[in-house]
Design a protein around this motif. Structure first.
Motif, PDB file in Angstrom:
ATOM      1  N   GLU A 220       0.811  -1.218   0.000  1.00  0.00           N
ATOM      2  CA  GLU A 220       0.000   0.000   0.000  1.00  0.00           C
ATOM      3  C   GLU A 220       0.848   1.273   0.000  1.00  0.00           C
ATOM      4  OE1 GLU A 220      -3.530   0.294  -0.016  1.00  0.00           O
ATOM      5  OE2 GLU A 220      -3.269  -1.785  -0.663  1.00  0.00           O
ATOM      6  N   ARG A 221       2.153   1.145   0.165  1.00  0.00           N
ATOM      7  CA  ARG A 221       3.016   2.325   0.190  1.00  0.00           C
ATOM      8  C   ARG A 221       3.247   2.871  -1.226  1.00  0.00           C
ATOM      9  NH1 ARG A 221       5.532   2.223   5.444  1.00  0.00           N
ATOM     10  NH2 ARG A 221       5.468   0.136   6.362  1.00  0.00           N
ATOM     11  N   GLY A 222       3.817   4.057  -1.315  1.00  0.00           N
ATOM     12  CA  GLY A 222       4.176   4.619  -2.623  1.00  0.00           C
ATOM     13  C   GLY A 222       3.530   5.950  -2.946  1.00  0.00           C
ATOM     14  N   ALA A 223       2.588   6.408  -2.102  1.00  0.00           N
ATOM     15  CA  ALA A 223       1.897   7.670  -2.397  1.00  0.00           C
ATOM     16  C   ALA A 223       2.836   8.869  -2.328  1.00  0.00           C
ATOM     17  CB  ALA A 223       0.721   7.863  -1.445  1.00  0.00           C
ATOM     18  N   VAL A 224       3.840   8.828  -1.458  1.00  0.00           N
ATOM     19  CA  VAL A 224       4.775   9.956  -1.353  1.00  0.00           C
ATOM     20  C   VAL A 224       5.518  10.165  -2.671  1.00  0.00           C
ATOM     21  CG1 VAL A 224       6.913  10.755  -0.286  1.00  0.00           C
ATOM     22  CG2 VAL A 224       5.079   9.886   1.146  1.00  0.00           C
ATOM     23  N   SER A 225       6.000   9.082  -3.249  1.00  0.00           N
ATOM     24  CA  SER A 225       6.720   9.206  -4.525  1.00  0.00           C
ATOM     25  C   SER A 225       5.825   9.786  -5.608  1.00  0.00           C
ATOM     26  CB  SER A 225       7.239   7.824  -4.962  1.00  0.00           C
ATOM     27  OG  SER A 225       8.189   7.338  -4.044  1.00  0.00           O
TER      28      SER A 225
END
Length: 408
Positions: A389-394
Motif C-alpha cells: 500500500e506504500r508509494g503515495a509519497v513518490s
C-alpha cells in the motif's frame, strides 16, 4: 454573494472577536497552547513549505510527506501544524517541531501568514479553511491538498457556501486525491481539472515498521522481553468491557504467559475505560494501561497480536494497517466505515482476523494466543499487504515537481 458564504464569513469574524478570551475557558494543555491557535507561535519566516495535518491519522501522512520533501530539498525550511494536541505530540515524538494550527479567523490567519510567510501550503487530506485560502490567494501562496479526500456529505456542505468558495478552491488549489472518486468530487467542488491527480493514501507511507530488535524495544517500554505481547490499541468507550469479558473467559493457562497493553484512543478516557473493564471483573493488574500520547506505534512495533479499536462499537474504526505494517497479527471489529480501503486490502490478502462480539473475540484471540503458526502467518500476510500500500509519497513528489510546486 450566497447566504452560506455570508454566514461563514460572519461566524468566523465573530469567533475572531471572542478569540482573545476563549482561551480562559480552557484548561491544561489546551490552554497552554492557545497562543498557537491564535497564530502567535508560528515558525519563524520565511518558510518554504507549511504542512498542515488535522489529527492523529493525518500526522502519519504529514511525517511521510515531510520526509519526502526534505529528501528532495534538504535545505528547505518546513513548518508543520496540527489541529489536535494529540497529533502535535505524535509529530514531536518523531522529531518534528509541530505547532497547533491557527484558527480560521481573520486575525489568527493573518498573524500566522505574516509570521511564517510560507511560500506554499500543503494540506493533508481535507481541512478546508476558507480564511486560509483567502489569505493564500491575496499573497499568491499556492495550496496543495495532498492525499485529499472528499465525501459526498462534505461536498454537499461545502457547495452550500456557493460560488465564492468554489472560486477560492479553483484559484488557489492543486489536488492530489486518494481515489478517482475523490478527484471527481474535488472537480465538482471547483478545483481546476488540470490541477488534479490521483496518488493514493499518504498515510500508508507513514506506517510504522517492526522493531529491528524486538526484545530491546520491549525492554525500553518496560515490558518483559521474552513474553509475547497483545496490544489493545485505540480503545474506545464500550470496547473495554467487551474485551475484558472475553479475556476473563479465556483459559488461564492460555493467557498467563501473555503481556496485555491497553492504549486508549484519548488519554482523558483512561479512567472510564479502566472502570468499564473493572465492572466486568477484570483484575486491575491483568492489563497494563498506557494513555501517553504518541506511544501506540511503539507498542504495535513489539506486538505479536493487536486489536485495533473503534471497531467493536460504531466509531468507524481506526487504521488496521498501522498494526499490520508493524508486524502484528491484526484483530478488527465489524465497524470500519472510515477504513474501507484498508479493510478491503487486508481481507483480499487474507490478513485480517475479524470479530463481532464477546464469543468471537474469545474464539479468535484464543486461537491466536495458542497457535503460533497461524499467528505468524497472519502477521506476515498483513505486513505484506501494508508494504504493497506504500508509494503515495513518490507519486505526490512527481506531481508536485510537474506542477513546479516542489522542490524549491
Amino acid at each position: 454573494m450566497s447566504a452560506g458564504w455570508l454566514a461563514y464569513r460572519g461566524l468566523t469574524a465573530c469567533a475572531g472577536l471572542i478569540e482573545p478570551l476563549a482561551g480562559l475557558a480552557l484548561t491544561g494543555v489546551e490552554r497552554a497552547h492557545w497562543p498557537e491557535r491564535r497564530g502567535r507561535s508560528a515558525a519563524p519566516a520565511p518558510i518554504d513549505a507549511w504542512v498542515h495535518a488535522a489529527s492523529m491519522g493525518e500526522s502519519l501522512a504529514a511525517a511521510a510527506l515531510i520526509e519526502g520533501l526534505s529528501r528532495e530539498a534538504p535545505r528547505a525550511s518546513i513548518a508543520v501544524t496540527t489541529t489536535t494536541v494529540s497529533a502535535r505530540a505524535r509529530l514531536r515524538s518523531r522529531g518534528l517541531e509541530a505547532r497547533l494550527a491557527p484558527l480560521d479567523t481573520p486575525n489568527a490567519t493573518r498573524r500566522s501568514f505574516e509570521t511564517m510567510r510560507p511560500r506554499r501550503l500543503f494540506v493533508i487530506e481535507t481541512e478546508l479553511w476558507f480564511r486560509w485560502l483567502e489569505r493564500a490567494r491575496l499573497l499568491g501562496v499556492p495550496v496543495a491538498f495532498v492525499s485529499a479526500r472528499l465525501s459526498e456529505r462534505s461536498l454537499v456542505r461545502y457547495r452550500w457556501l456557493g460560488s465564492e468558495a468554489a472560486r477560492l478552491v479553483h484559484d488557489t488549489s492543486w489536488v492530489l486525491a486518494q481515489t478517482r472518486e475523490d478527484a471527481e468530487r474535488w472537480r465538482v467542488l471547483g478545483a481546476d481539472p488540470e490541477r488534479i491527480a490521483v496518488i493514493g493514501n499518504l498515510k500508508n507511507d507513514g506506517l510504522p515498521r517492526p522493531a529491528a530488535d524486538r526484545e530491546a524495544a520491549r525492554r525500553a517500554l518496560g515490558l518483559q522481553a521474552d513474553r509475547p505481547v497483545l496490544v489493545l490499541g485505540s480503545v474506545r468507550p464500550g470496547e473495554a468491557g467487551l474485551l475484558a469479558q472475553a479475556w476473563r473467559k479465556l483459559a488461564t493457562e492460555r493467557t498467563r504467559e501473555w503481556q496485555v497493553v491497553a492504549v486508549p484512543r484519548h488519554p482523558n478516557a483512561e479512567a472510564g475505560l479502566r472502570t468499564e473493564a473493572g465492572l466486568e471483573g477484570l483484575d486491575p493488574a491483568a492489563w497494563r494501561w498506557d494513555a501517553r500520547l504518541g506511544v501506540l506505534s511503539q507498542y504495535y512495533a513489539v506486538a505479536d497480536v493487536a486489536f485495533v479499536g473503534g471497531s467493536l462499537v460504531p466509531f468507524g474504526g481506526h487504521n488496521p494497517l498501522e498494526a499490520a505494517a508493524a508486524g502484528a497479527a491484526v484483530v478488527f471489529g465489524p465497524h470500519h466505515e472510515t477504513q474501507l480501503e484498508a479493510v478491503s486490502a487486508l481481507r483480499a490478502g487474507e490478513a485480517l482476523a475479524e470479530v463481532s462480539d464477546v464469543d468471537s473475540i474469545v474464539a479468535t484471540i484464543g486461537r491466536l494466543l495458542a497457535d503460533p503458526e497461524w499467528r505468524q502467518a497472519l502477521a506476515l500476510r498483513a505486513s505484506s499487504v501494508a508494504a504493497a500500500e506504500r508509494g503515495a509519497v513518490s507519486r505526490a513528489l512527481l506531481n508536485l515537481a510537474r506542477w513546479k510546486l516542489w522542490p524549491v
